[in-house]
Structure formats: C-alpha cells, structure tokens
Design a protein around this motif. Structure first.
Motif, PDB file in Angstrom:
ATOM      1  N   ALA A  67       0.835  -1.201   0.000  1.00 19.92           N
ATOM      2  CA  ALA A  67       0.000   0.000   0.000  1.00 19.92           C
ATOM      3  C   ALA A  67       0.869   1.251   0.000  1.00 19.92           C
ATOM      4  O   ALA A  67       0.558   2.247  -0.657  1.00 19.92           O
ATOM      5  CB  ALA A  67      -0.936  -0.004   1.209  1.00 19.92           C
ATOM      6  N   LEU A  68       1.972   1.213   0.739  1.00 21.53           N
ATOM      7  CA  LEU A  68       2.908   2.335   0.744  1.00 21.53           C
ATOM      8  C   LEU A  68       3.498   2.540  -0.649  1.00 21.53           C
ATOM      9  O   LEU A  68       3.629   3.680  -1.121  1.00 21.53           O
ATOM     10  CB  LEU A  68       4.028   2.073   1.751  1.00 21.53           C
ATOM     11  CG  LEU A  68       5.184   3.078   1.747  1.00 21.53           C
ATOM     12  CD1 LEU A  68       4.709   4.454   2.171  1.00 21.53           C
ATOM     13  CD2 LEU A  68       6.312   2.604   2.662  1.00 21.53           C
ATOM     14  N   GLU A  72       3.479   5.960  -2.985  1.00 20.70           N
ATOM     15  CA  GLU A  72       4.692   6.533  -3.564  1.00 20.70           C
ATOM     16  C   GLU A  72       4.616   6.600  -5.089  1.00 20.70           C
ATOM     17  O   GLU A  72       5.291   7.426  -5.718  1.00 20.70           O
ATOM     18  CB  GLU A  72       5.905   5.718  -3.130  1.00 20.70           C
ATOM     19  CG  GLU A  72       6.188   5.828  -1.629  1.00 20.70           C
ATOM     20  CD  GLU A  72       7.314   4.929  -1.170  1.00 20.70           C
ATOM     21  OE1 GLU A  72       7.969   5.279  -0.181  1.00 20.70           O
ATOM     22  OE2 GLU A  72       7.520   3.859  -1.800  1.00 20.70           O
ATOM     23  N   ALA A  73       3.780   5.739  -5.682  1.00 22.12           N
ATOM     24  CA  ALA A  73       3.604   5.742  -7.136  1.00 22.12           C
ATOM     25  C   ALA A  73       2.486   6.688  -7.566  1.00 22.12           C
ATOM     26  O   ALA A  73       2.134   6.731  -8.749  1.00 22.12           O
ATOM     27  CB  ALA A  73       3.308   4.330  -7.634  1.00 22.12           C
ATOM     28  N   GLY A  74       1.926   7.444  -6.612  1.00 19.41           N
ATOM     29  CA  GLY A  74       0.861   8.380  -6.942  1.00 19.41           C
ATOM     30  C   GLY A  74      -0.509   7.752  -7.066  1.00 19.41           C
ATOM     31  O   GLY A  74      -1.415   8.352  -7.662  1.00 19.41           O
ATOM     32  N   ARG A  75      -0.696   6.562  -6.497  1.00 22.21           N
ATOM     33  CA  ARG A  75      -1.981   5.865  -6.591  1.00 22.21           C
ATOM     34  C   ARG A  75      -2.613   5.749  -5.194  1.00 22.21           C
ATOM     35  O   ARG A  75      -2.931   4.675  -4.709  1.00 22.21           O
ATOM     36  CB  ARG A  75      -1.783   4.487  -7.219  1.00 22.21           C
ATOM     37  CG  ARG A  75      -1.052   4.548  -8.556  1.00 22.21           C
ATOM     38  CD  ARG A  75      -0.867   3.180  -9.160  1.00 22.21           C
ATOM     39  NE  ARG A  75      -2.125   2.626  -9.636  1.00 22.21           N
ATOM     40  CZ  ARG A  75      -2.264   1.390 -10.112  1.00 22.21           C
ATOM     41  NH1 ARG A  75      -1.210   0.583 -10.173  1.00 22.21           N
ATOM     42  NH2 ARG A  75      -3.424   0.942 -10.526  1.00 22.21           N
ATOM     43  N   ASP A 109      -1.838  13.119   1.800  1.00 23.21           N
ATOM     44  CA  ASP A 109      -0.886  13.225   0.698  1.00 23.21           C
ATOM     45  C   ASP A 109      -1.593  13.448  -0.628  1.00 23.21           C
ATOM     46  O   ASP A 109      -1.046  14.090  -1.520  1.00 23.21           O
ATOM     47  CB  ASP A 109      -0.027  11.965   0.636  1.00 23.21           C
ATOM     48  CG  ASP A 109       1.081  12.073  -0.406  1.00 23.21           C
ATOM     49  OD1 ASP A 109       1.932  12.966  -0.272  1.00 23.21           O
ATOM     50  OD2 ASP A 109       1.078  11.261  -1.351  1.00 23.21           O
ATOM     51  N   SER A 110      -2.807  12.923  -0.766  1.00 26.11           N
ATOM     52  CA  SER A 110      -3.541  13.077  -2.025  1.00 26.11           C
ATOM     53  C   SER A 110      -4.515  14.258  -1.990  1.00 26.11           C
ATOM     54  O   SER A 110      -5.358  14.390  -2.870  1.00 26.11           O
ATOM     55  CB  SER A 110      -4.295  11.783  -2.352  1.00 26.11           C
ATOM     56  OG  SER A 110      -5.239  11.484  -1.330  1.00 26.11           O
ATOM     57  N   GLY A 111      -4.414  15.097  -0.944  1.00 23.86           N
ATOM     58  CA  GLY A 111      -5.256  16.294  -0.876  1.00 23.86           C
ATOM     59  C   GLY A 111      -6.698  16.021  -0.532  1.00 23.86           C
ATOM     60  O   GLY A 111      -7.604  16.666  -1.074  1.00 23.86           O
ATOM     61  N   ILE A 150       6.865  10.165   4.262  1.00 25.41           N
ATOM     62  CA  ILE A 150       6.080  10.852   3.231  1.00 25.41           C
ATOM     63  C   ILE A 150       5.633  12.213   3.758  1.00 25.41           C
ATOM     64  O   ILE A 150       5.676  13.219   3.055  1.00 25.41           O
ATOM     65  CB  ILE A 150       4.856  10.003   2.829  1.00 25.41           C
ATOM     66  CG1 ILE A 150       5.310   8.706   2.171  1.00 25.41           C
ATOM     67  CG2 ILE A 150       3.945  10.778   1.879  1.00 25.41           C
ATOM     68  CD1 ILE A 150       4.166   7.762   1.835  1.00 25.41           C
ATOM     69  N   LEU A 151       5.184  12.227   5.021  1.00 27.46           N
ATOM     70  CA  LEU A 151       4.739  13.467   5.665  1.00 27.46           C
ATOM     71  C   LEU A 151       5.443  13.582   7.015  1.00 27.46           C
ATOM     72  O   LEU A 151       4.870  13.271   8.057  1.00 27.46           O
ATOM     73  CB  LEU A 151       3.216  13.453   5.863  1.00 27.46           C
ATOM     74  CG  LEU A 151       2.349  13.439   4.597  1.00 27.46           C
ATOM     75  CD1 LEU A 151       0.883  13.306   4.967  1.00 27.46           C
ATOM     76  CD2 LEU A 151       2.567  14.705   3.792  1.00 27.46           C
ATOM     77  N   PRO A 152       6.685  14.023   7.016  1.00 28.35           N
ATOM     78  CA  PRO A 152       7.430  14.081   8.272  1.00 28.35           C
ATOM     79  C   PRO A 152       6.824  15.019   9.303  1.00 28.35           C
ATOM     80  O   PRO A 152       7.073  14.892  10.497  1.00 28.35           O
ATOM     81  CB  PRO A 152       8.829  14.565   7.830  1.00 28.35           C
ATOM     82  CG  PRO A 152       8.612  15.199   6.496  1.00 28.35           C
ATOM     83  CD  PRO A 152       7.488  14.460   5.872  1.00 28.35           C
ATOM     84  N   ASP A 153       6.018  15.989   8.839  1.00 28.08           N
ATOM     85  CA  ASP A 153       5.361  16.914   9.764  1.00 28.08           C
ATOM     86  C   ASP A 153       3.907  16.506  10.005  1.00 28.08           C
ATOM     87  O   ASP A 153       3.036  17.350  10.203  1.00 28.08           O
ATOM     88  CB  ASP A 153       5.410  18.337   9.211  1.00 28.08           C
ATOM     89  CG  ASP A 153       4.752  18.444   7.829  1.00 28.08           C
ATOM     90  OD1 ASP A 153       4.539  17.377   7.200  1.00 28.08           O
ATOM     91  OD2 ASP A 153       4.458  19.565   7.388  1.00 28.08           O
TER      92      ASP A 153
END
Length: 204
Positions: A67-68, A72-75, A109-111, A150-153
C-alpha cells in the motif's frame, strides 16, 4: 484455419503452461495479487492476498508495505482501498492502528483532508499513541517509519489542517465504519485455474 491451429497449444502443453502459471506458494499469490492491482483488477488481486494471508498471517505486513508503494507511485486512492480491505482481515488485527494512521497519511498526501479527518477523528485513541512509540526498539518503527517519511510533519498537519474538521466529521465518511465487501473465498484450486487462464490470455 491453419493459423488458428498454430496458436492452439497441444493439450499436454496447455496443461503444463497452466500449471506453471498458477501460484504455487504464498510468494506467488502475493506477486499475482500485485500484478492484478497494477491492472486495476482489485477484487481478483484481493482474492490472491486473502489466500496468502490465510496460509501465512505475516503476509499482512507485505500487503501493508505494498500500500505504501502505491502511495509513492501516486496511486493513493488504490492504496486507501487496499488499507480498508486489509483492516478487515483477521491476520491484520495487530496492524490496525498502523493501518488507520497510514490511511490518514495517504488521504492527506492526495489532498483529501475530509477523508483523513473522518478516519483520524474516529480512530484517534488508537492513532495518537503511535507517535510516541516510534523509538528504535519499538515494533511500530519498521512498518510506520516509511509512511511518516512521506509526511514528516504529520502531527503538525493533523493539528493544523484537521483540527477544524474533526468535530464535523461524520461516521458515514469513515470508510472503516462501512461494512467491507464480502468476498467468498474460492478453493485454491479454482483460483489457481482462474489465474492460469488469465496469464495465458495475457501471453496471447
């Protein structure tokens, strides 16, 4: 007619090809499941993952890691669906807090903050302790560290972006609260036959 005869393998050869194409072990089921996902065949992919997890519960970690790779592949949408389905599997019970946190990461990550807020708001009691248990000797570090990269913050983003949305988040927006689709498990033999036929069609 001659060309048609030429593309038809001999019955014995066809049986051998089908036998070679069918998954023979857990690794084969996982690999075929990943291929099916790449082709958008989510139900067929999930059937392979279920077989793998039934034979080896630790395969849940491999599905979680895949899933990760999808994020990372934008899916991210596909990753979210994998996470929701994985959450309902007995083999993944120990991973459920991590699965919920991973879903929040994928949605942000995908808004899609509204989806992240719905999941975080209802699973906060399980998710929040994870932020304080990522020391080097924590069992959560290995599966979660790549997600947090991916989102360190992430903690700050949750507080700043999701805070106003948490109170308004509805349970109906939480995909983990909706009954997952029930997939009847076929026998491994039947699934193997289906997989072999699909692979032969791909080769053709």
């Amino acid at each position: 007619p001659i060309a048609a005869r030429q593309v038809q393998p001999h019955p014995a050869r066809r049986e051998r090809l089908e036998s070679e194409a069918a998954p023979k072990d857990v690794r084969g089921h996982l690999h075929l499941g990943q291929k099916r996902l790449d082709w958008g065949e989510v139900d067929a992919a999930w059937e392979q993952f279920v077989f793998a997890m039934a034979r080896d519960p630790h395969c849940a970690d491999r599905v979680f890691a895949h899933a990760l790779a999808l994020v990372e592949a934008g899916r991210s949408d596909l990753a979210e669906e994998v996470l929701v389905r994985l959450d309902g599997q007995p083999a993944a019970a120990r991973l459920r807090p991590a699965i919920r946190l991973a879903y929040v990461v994928a949605a942000l990550d995908s808004g899609q903050p509204e989806k992240a807020a719905a999941v975080y708001g209802r699973s906060r009691a399980d998710i929040d302790p994870l932020f304080g248990s990522l020391a080097d000797d924590s069992p959560w570090r290995a599966p979660l560290a790549p997600w947090l990269e991916i989102l360190p913050d992430l903690r700050r983003r949750i507080e700043s972006e999701l805070g106003p949305s948490l109170a308004a988040a509805e349970s109906s927006a939480d995909p983990f609260e909706r009954p997952a689709a029930v997939h009847k498990m076929q026998s491994p033999e039947r699934s193997d036959q289906h997989a072999a036929v699909m692979d032969l069609l791909d080769k053709a």
